[in-house]
Design an enzyme around this catalytic site. Sequence first.
Site, PDB file in Angstrom:
ATOM      1  N   ARG A  53     163.817-117.703 116.117  1.00  0.00           N
ATOM      2  CA  ARG A  53     162.630-118.391 115.796  1.00  0.00           C
ATOM      3  C   ARG A  53     162.202-117.840 114.637  1.00  0.00           C
ATOM      4  NH1 ARG A  53     158.516-114.776 115.484  1.00  0.00           N
ATOM      5  NH2 ARG A  53     158.295-112.805 116.601  1.00  0.00           N
TER       6      ARG A  53
ATOM      7  N   ASN B  54     159.896-116.698 111.557  1.00  0.00           N
ATOM      8  CA  ASN B  54     159.021-115.478 111.633  1.00  0.00           C
ATOM      9  C   ASN B  54     158.005-115.574 110.353  1.00  0.00           C
ATOM     10  OD1 ASN B  54     158.139-113.097 112.782  1.00  0.00           O
ATOM     11  ND2 ASN B  54     159.230-111.670 111.582  1.00  0.00           N
TER      12      ASN B  54
ATOM     13  N   GLU C 255     149.304-110.961 113.377  1.00  0.00           N
ATOM     14  CA  GLU C 255     150.218-111.181 112.290  1.00  0.00           C
ATOM     15  C   GLU C 255     149.744-112.116 111.260  1.00  0.00           C
ATOM     16  OE1 GLU C 255     152.657-110.030 110.876  1.00  0.00           O
ATOM     17  OE2 GLU C 255     153.907-108.867 112.060  1.00  0.00           O
TER      18      GLU C 255
ATOM     19  N   ASN D  27     161.488-109.992 107.614  1.00  0.00           N
ATOM     20  CA  ASN D  27     159.979-109.937 107.404  1.00  0.00           C
ATOM     21  C   ASN D  27     159.694-110.120 106.168  1.00  0.00           C
ATOM     22  OD1 ASN D  27     157.686-109.723 109.660  1.00  0.00           O
ATOM     23  ND2 ASN D  27     159.247-108.203 110.379  1.00  0.00           N
TER      24      ASN D  27
ATOM     25  N   GLU E 257     165.666-110.002 119.470  1.00  0.00           N
ATOM     26  CA  GLU E 257     165.797-108.545 118.501  1.00  0.00           C
ATOM     27  C   GLU E 257     166.939-107.865 118.629  1.00  0.00           C
ATOM     28  OE1 GLU E 257     162.068-106.581 118.080  1.00  0.00           O
ATOM     29  OE2 GLU E 257     160.749-108.346 118.377  1.00  0.00           O
TER      30      GLU E 257
ATOM     31  N   ASP F 272     157.268-104.059 108.346  1.00  0.00           N
ATOM     32  CA  ASP F 272     156.809-105.299 108.500  1.00  0.00           C
ATOM     33  C   ASP F 272     156.448-106.329 107.561  1.00  0.00           C
ATOM     34  OD1 ASP F 272     155.864-107.460 110.234  1.00  0.00           O
ATOM     35  OD2 ASP F 272     155.020-105.965 111.929  1.00  0.00           O
TER      36      ASP F 272
END
Length: 314
Positions: A108, A110, A25, A159, A129, A206
């Site tokens: 958390r 991201n 990522e 995202n 999630e 994403d």
Amino acid sequence: MKGWSMVENRAAPRCVLDLKAVLGEGPVWLPQDGTVWFVDIPQARIHRFEPGSGAHRTWNAPDRVACLLPLEDGGFLCGMPDGLRRFDPLTGLFSPPQAVETDLPGNRLNDGTVDALGRIWFGSMDDAEQEASGGIYGIAARDGTLRVTRYDEGYVVSNGPAVSPDGRTLYACDSSRQTIYAFDIADDGRLVGKRLFARLEQGYPDGITADSEGGLWCCVFGGGRAMRFAPDGSVTDVVPFPCTYVTKLALGGEDRRTAYVTTARRDLTPEQAEREPEAGGVFTFRVTVPGQVQCSFRMQAGQGLPTGDHPLAG
């Protein structure tokens, strides 16, 4: 999505680092040394890849790192489960965490970005999630102190964000709802005018990246492709990948027209893993429109990490 049937696919991307990351990522292109930095979230690792030589280096982090936000001093501000930490690549050390969401222990941090004006934007998500507890944040200096402000909420998995080259539009993904939103960035830095930008029918948006003409590249997790949207929401490019889980791209190279793309193996079945041997690698392909110049965030002398004061901005 407007314009889907008018799009011609490009040649298949090429794998340049067969890393087999669990969840690669957050790629960032640093032009000063021609390197791509990215993370493998579940493995709690930071990677540095030099395409010119093929050199690859890895650092182990104290916890999962979801994004790398470049700092002017050569370090990074990292989004992690316990908040924001400064990472120094020269020493490999991480600062103590500055918590952001002390009221949301199941969350958390991201994805994030530093925009063309040197502002930081990032999001959070429910680690399981399931709950819509994530939000979109910005970091700004107030009275000599760096402060975090929550501008939007209600995301299961946020995202992006990504910002247009003129600094006036911010895009953010609500990934689990297959939706990309656009916001206006007001003169005082607030996000206003939230609206639907695009909704995907196959796969989940994403990581997103805005190029130098305001086009928005979106990697589609579970959809095996990267897509480019024009500022009006029409689709201009679709790039198919030889793997299902495509996560995010950075536009780099000397002309900023090479896409460096991270991918994942996390959710592959054994049969899929056999069919997709390069999944989890870093891929490249060429684009027509250059990317934006990568900017860094400046922390003034005496400024520590941002505080966790984050009232929802109106």
